[in-house]
Write a protein that holds these residues in place. Structure first.
Motif, PDB file in Angstrom:
ATOM      1  N   LEU A  24      10.358   1.864   4.524  1.00 48.16           N
ATOM      2  CA  LEU A  24       9.167   2.578   4.048  1.00 48.16           C
ATOM      3  C   LEU A  24       9.288   4.073   4.334  1.00 48.16           C
ATOM      4  CD1 LEU A  24       6.325   0.084   5.032  1.00 48.16           C
ATOM      5  CD2 LEU A  24       7.270   0.505   2.755  1.00 48.16           C
ATOM      6  N   GLN A  25       9.824   4.417   5.503  1.00 49.27           N
ATOM      7  CA  GLN A  25      10.020   5.832   5.837  1.00 49.27           C
ATOM      8  C   GLN A  25      10.996   6.480   4.857  1.00 49.27           C
ATOM      9  OE1 GLN A  25       8.215   7.568   7.720  1.00 49.27           O
ATOM     10  NE2 GLN A  25       7.520   6.390   9.478  1.00 49.27           N
ATOM     11  N   ALA A  26      12.053   5.755   4.501  1.00 52.81           N
ATOM     12  CA  ALA A  26      13.027   6.280   3.543  1.00 52.81           C
ATOM     13  C   ALA A  26      12.374   6.498   2.177  1.00 52.81           C
ATOM     14  CB  ALA A  26      14.222   5.332   3.428  1.00 52.81           C
ATOM     15  N   ARG A  27      11.520   5.583   1.772  1.00 53.77           N
ATOM     16  CA  ARG A  27      10.819   5.709   0.487  1.00 53.77           C
ATOM     17  C   ARG A  27       9.905   6.932   0.504  1.00 53.77           C
ATOM     18  NH1 ARG A  27       9.037   1.464  -3.563  1.00 53.77           N
ATOM     19  NH2 ARG A  27       7.372   2.441  -4.741  1.00 53.77           N
ATOM     20  N   ILE A  28       9.186   7.112   1.591  1.00 52.25           N
ATOM     21  CA  ILE A  28       8.301   8.281   1.708  1.00 52.25           C
ATOM     22  C   ILE A  28       9.129   9.560   1.671  1.00 52.25           C
ATOM     23  CG2 ILE A  28       6.752   9.526   3.270  1.00 52.25           C
ATOM     24  CD1 ILE A  28       5.685   6.733   4.149  1.00 52.25           C
ATOM     25  N   ALA A  29      10.213   9.614   2.431  1.00 48.95           N
ATOM     26  CA  ALA A  29      11.067  10.805   2.467  1.00 48.95           C
ATOM     27  C   ALA A  29      11.635  11.113   1.083  1.00 48.95           C
ATOM     28  CB  ALA A  29      12.194  10.620   3.479  1.00 48.95           C
ATOM     29  N   LYS A  30      12.052  10.080   0.367  1.00 51.84           N
ATOM     30  CA  LYS A  30      12.582  10.254  -0.993  1.00 51.84           C
ATOM     31  C   LYS A  30      11.516  10.856  -1.911  1.00 51.84           C
ATOM     32  CE  LYS A  30      14.612   7.281  -4.595  1.00 51.84           C
ATOM     33  NZ  LYS A  30      15.018   5.897  -4.884  1.00 51.84           N
TER      34      LYS A  30
ATOM     35  N   GLN B 160       0.837  -1.204   0.000  1.00 49.97           N
ATOM     36  CA  GLN B 160       0.000   0.000   0.000  1.00 49.97           C
ATOM     37  C   GLN B 160       0.875   1.260   0.000  1.00 49.97           C
ATOM     38  OE1 GLN B 160      -3.441   0.406   0.173  1.00 49.97           O
ATOM     39  NE2 GLN B 160      -4.101  -1.700   0.413  1.00 49.97           N
ATOM     40  N   VAL B 161       1.929   1.243   0.827  1.00 50.44           N
ATOM     41  CA  VAL B 161       2.835   2.395   0.891  1.00 50.44           C
ATOM     42  C   VAL B 161       3.585   2.551  -0.431  1.00 50.44           C
ATOM     43  CG1 VAL B 161       4.852   3.384   2.061  1.00 50.44           C
ATOM     44  CG2 VAL B 161       3.041   2.267   3.403  1.00 50.44           C
ATOM     45  N   GLN B 162       4.007   1.453  -1.022  1.00 48.86           N
ATOM     46  CA  GLN B 162       4.689   1.517  -2.312  1.00 48.86           C
ATOM     47  C   GLN B 162       3.783   2.126  -3.372  1.00 48.86           C
ATOM     48  OE1 GLN B 162       5.653  -2.645  -2.591  1.00 48.86           O
ATOM     49  NE2 GLN B 162       7.666  -2.381  -1.637  1.00 48.86           N
ATOM     50  N   ILE B 163       2.541   1.710  -3.396  1.00 49.13           N
ATOM     51  CA  ILE B 163       1.600   2.235  -4.392  1.00 49.13           C
ATOM     52  C   ILE B 163       1.319   3.716  -4.138  1.00 49.13           C
ATOM     53  CG2 ILE B 163      -0.784   2.087  -5.226  1.00 49.13           C
ATOM     54  CD1 ILE B 163      -0.526  -1.001  -4.791  1.00 49.13           C
ATOM     55  N   ALA B 164       1.162   4.091  -2.874  1.00 47.05           N
ATOM     56  CA  ALA B 164       0.912   5.500  -2.548  1.00 47.05           C
ATOM     57  C   ALA B 164       2.070   6.381  -3.021  1.00 47.05           C
ATOM     58  CB  ALA B 164       0.695   5.661  -1.045  1.00 47.05           C
ATOM     59  N   THR B 165       3.299   5.929  -2.791  1.00 50.53           N
ATOM     60  CA  THR B 165       4.452   6.730  -3.229  1.00 50.53           C
ATOM     61  C   THR B 165       4.601   6.700  -4.749  1.00 50.53           C
ATOM     62  OG1 THR B 165       5.937   4.869  -2.767  1.00 50.53           O
ATOM     63  CG2 THR B 165       5.725   6.555  -1.045  1.00 50.53           C
ATOM     64  N   ASP B 166       4.267   5.574  -5.367  1.00 51.97           N
ATOM     65  CA  ASP B 166       4.311   5.507  -6.835  1.00 51.97           C
ATOM     66  C   ASP B 166       3.369   6.539  -7.444  1.00 51.97           C
ATOM     67  OD1 ASP B 166       6.190   3.476  -6.815  1.00 51.97           O
ATOM     68  OD2 ASP B 166       4.748   1.883  -7.297  1.00 51.97           O
ATOM     69  N   HIS B 167       2.166   6.619  -6.902  1.00 47.63           N
ATOM     70  CA  HIS B 167       1.199   7.586  -7.433  1.00 47.63           C
ATOM     71  C   HIS B 167       1.660   9.017  -7.146  1.00 47.63           C
ATOM     72  CE1 HIS B 167      -2.555   8.865  -9.126  1.00 47.63           C
ATOM     73  NE2 HIS B 167      -2.825   9.572  -8.049  1.00 47.63           N
ATOM     74  N   ALA B 168       2.192   9.244  -5.953  1.00 50.53           N
ATOM     75  CA  ALA B 168       2.621  10.588  -5.572  1.00 50.53           C
ATOM     76  C   ALA B 168       3.803  11.080  -6.403  1.00 50.53           C
ATOM     77  CB  ALA B 168       2.973  10.629  -4.081  1.00 50.53           C
ATOM     78  N   LYS B 169       4.651  10.179  -6.841  1.00 50.41           N
ATOM     79  CA  LYS B 169       5.777  10.603  -7.700  1.00 50.41           C
ATOM     80  C   LYS B 169       5.371  10.583  -9.171  1.00 50.41           C
ATOM     81  CE  LYS B 169       8.027   6.039  -7.782  1.00 50.41           C
ATOM     82  NZ  LYS B 169       7.960   5.599  -9.145  1.00 50.41           N
ATOM     83  N   GLY B 170       4.451   9.702  -9.539  1.00 45.40           N
ATOM     84  CA  GLY B 170       4.074   9.550 -10.935  1.00 45.40           C
ATOM     85  C   GLY B 170       3.204  10.662 -11.477  1.00 45.40           C
ATOM     86  N   ALA B 171       2.186  11.043 -10.716  1.00 42.42           N
ATOM     87  CA  ALA B 171       1.258  12.063 -11.220  1.00 42.42           C
ATOM     88  C   ALA B 171       1.959  13.397 -11.490  1.00 42.42           C
ATOM     89  CB  ALA B 171       0.085  12.231 -10.256  1.00 42.42           C
ATOM     90  N   PRO B 172       2.691  13.958 -10.529  1.00 39.36           N
ATOM     91  CA  PRO B 172       3.350  15.234 -10.827  1.00 39.36           C
ATOM     92  C   PRO B 172       4.419  15.115 -11.917  1.00 39.36           C
ATOM     93  CG  PRO B 172       3.282  14.856  -8.454  1.00 39.36           C
ATOM     94  CD  PRO B 172       2.841  13.594  -9.118  1.00 39.36           C
ATOM     95  N   SER B 173       5.108  13.989 -11.942  1.00 38.89           N
ATOM     96  CA  SER B 173       6.126  13.799 -12.994  1.00 38.89           C
ATOM     97  C   SER B 173       5.474  13.842 -14.368  1.00 38.89           C
ATOM     98  CB  SER B 173       6.866  12.475 -12.795  1.00 38.89           C
ATOM     99  OG  SER B 173       7.630  12.497 -11.614  1.00 38.89           O
ATOM    100  N   ARG B 174       4.359  13.130 -14.512  1.00 32.62           N
ATOM    101  CA  ARG B 174       3.656  13.135 -15.800  1.00 32.62           C
ATOM    102  C   ARG B 174       3.121  14.531 -16.122  1.00 32.62           C
ATOM    103  NH1 ARG B 174       2.263   8.208 -13.433  1.00 32.62           N
ATOM    104  NH2 ARG B 174       3.052   6.440 -14.622  1.00 32.62           N
ATOM    105  N   LEU B 175       2.553  15.197 -15.115  1.00 28.77           N
ATOM    106  CA  LEU B 175       2.016  16.539 -15.333  1.00 28.77           C
ATOM    107  C   LEU B 175       3.102  17.517 -15.776  1.00 28.77           C
ATOM    108  CD1 LEU B 175      -0.370  16.766 -12.267  1.00 28.77           C
ATOM    109  CD2 LEU B 175      -1.064  16.681 -14.671  1.00 28.77           C
ATOM    110  N   ALA B 176       4.312  17.331 -15.279  1.00 34.79           N
ATOM    111  CA  ALA B 176       5.424  18.219 -15.621  1.00 34.79           C
ATOM    112  C   ALA B 176       6.186  17.755 -16.861  1.00 34.79           C
ATOM    113  CB  ALA B 176       6.383  18.311 -14.433  1.00 34.79           C
ATOM    114  N   GLY B 177       5.789  16.609 -17.433  1.00 34.50           N
ATOM    115  CA  GLY B 177       6.471  16.092 -18.612  1.00 34.50           C
ATOM    116  C   GLY B 177       7.822  15.483 -18.295  1.00 34.50           C
ATOM    117  N   ARG B 178       8.015  15.068 -17.058  1.00 38.31           N
ATOM    118  CA  ARG B 178       9.280  14.448 -16.638  1.00 38.31           C
ATOM    119  C   ARG B 178       9.158  12.924 -16.673  1.00 38.31           C
ATOM    120  NH1 ARG B 178      11.001  17.276 -10.937  1.00 38.31           N
ATOM    121  NH2 ARG B 178      10.805  19.453 -11.556  1.00 38.31           N
ATOM    122  N   GLU B 179      10.296  12.286 -16.745  1.00 39.83           N
ATOM    123  CA  GLU B 179      10.361  10.827 -16.610  1.00 39.83           C
ATOM    124  C   GLU B 179       9.957  10.476 -15.172  1.00 39.83           C
ATOM    125  OE1 GLU B 179      11.071   6.986 -18.027  1.00 39.83           O
ATOM    126  OE2 GLU B 179      11.259   8.847 -19.174  1.00 39.83           O
TER     127      GLU B 179
END
Length: 144
Positions: free
Chosen positions: A89-95, A56-75
């Motif tokens: 998990l804390q390190a992943r969230i912080a990243k 669940q945490v992995q998916i939450a961070t995937d979405h949180a990094k993916g949506a803005p990246s796509r919106l900004a045209g970034r990889e």
């Protein structure tokens, strides 16, 4: 009132991830106090058809990094999905929170009208970028 794609994504994801980090801190402390193996919590599901907490945490961070990246045209950055502890998990969230801090409103100007192609599992979707912020933004909503 108009809301920008930046306002609809970056601050929202950042706040939700910080809240998720706090929940994980409480869960870890609870496990320690009650002498429960932390893996019990990390592998737990709220319902039989849901992913375990770690996923669940992995998916939450995937979405949180993916949506803005796509919106900004970034990889979209790739993460390994190999977290095995609360610290991982804390390190992943912080990243991810650190990544979110690199976006500005200007990065996403005009993104609400663009179409994107998105692959989820074996399915491919085509949608307006403005829709990307609304797809499964809450980790608790994700089922297997």
């Amino acid at each position: 009132m108009t809301i920008s794609m930046y306002e609809a994504s970056v601050p929202v994801f950042s706040a939700r991830l910080k809240a998720l980090s706090n929940v994980l801190n409480i869960a870890e402390q609870n496990a320690l106090e009650r002498k429960i193996d932390p893996q019990v919590f990390l592998a737990s599901r709220l319902a039989p058809d849901m992913y375990a907490l770690t996923r669940q945490v992995q998916i939450a961070t995937d979405h949180a990094k993916g949506a803005p990246s796509r919106l900004a045209g970034r990889e979209v950055p790739k993460y390994e999905d190999n977290e095995a502890s609360f610290a991982d998990l804390q390190a992943r969230i912080a990243k991810t929170v650190d990544l979110l801090a690199t976006f500005s409103a200007a990065d996403m100007d005009g993104s609400d009208d663009r179409m994107i192609e998105l692959k989820l599992g074996q399915r491919e979707f085509s949608m307006a970028e403005c829709s990307i912020c609304c797809i499964s933004p809450c980790p608790i909503s994700i089922s297997t």
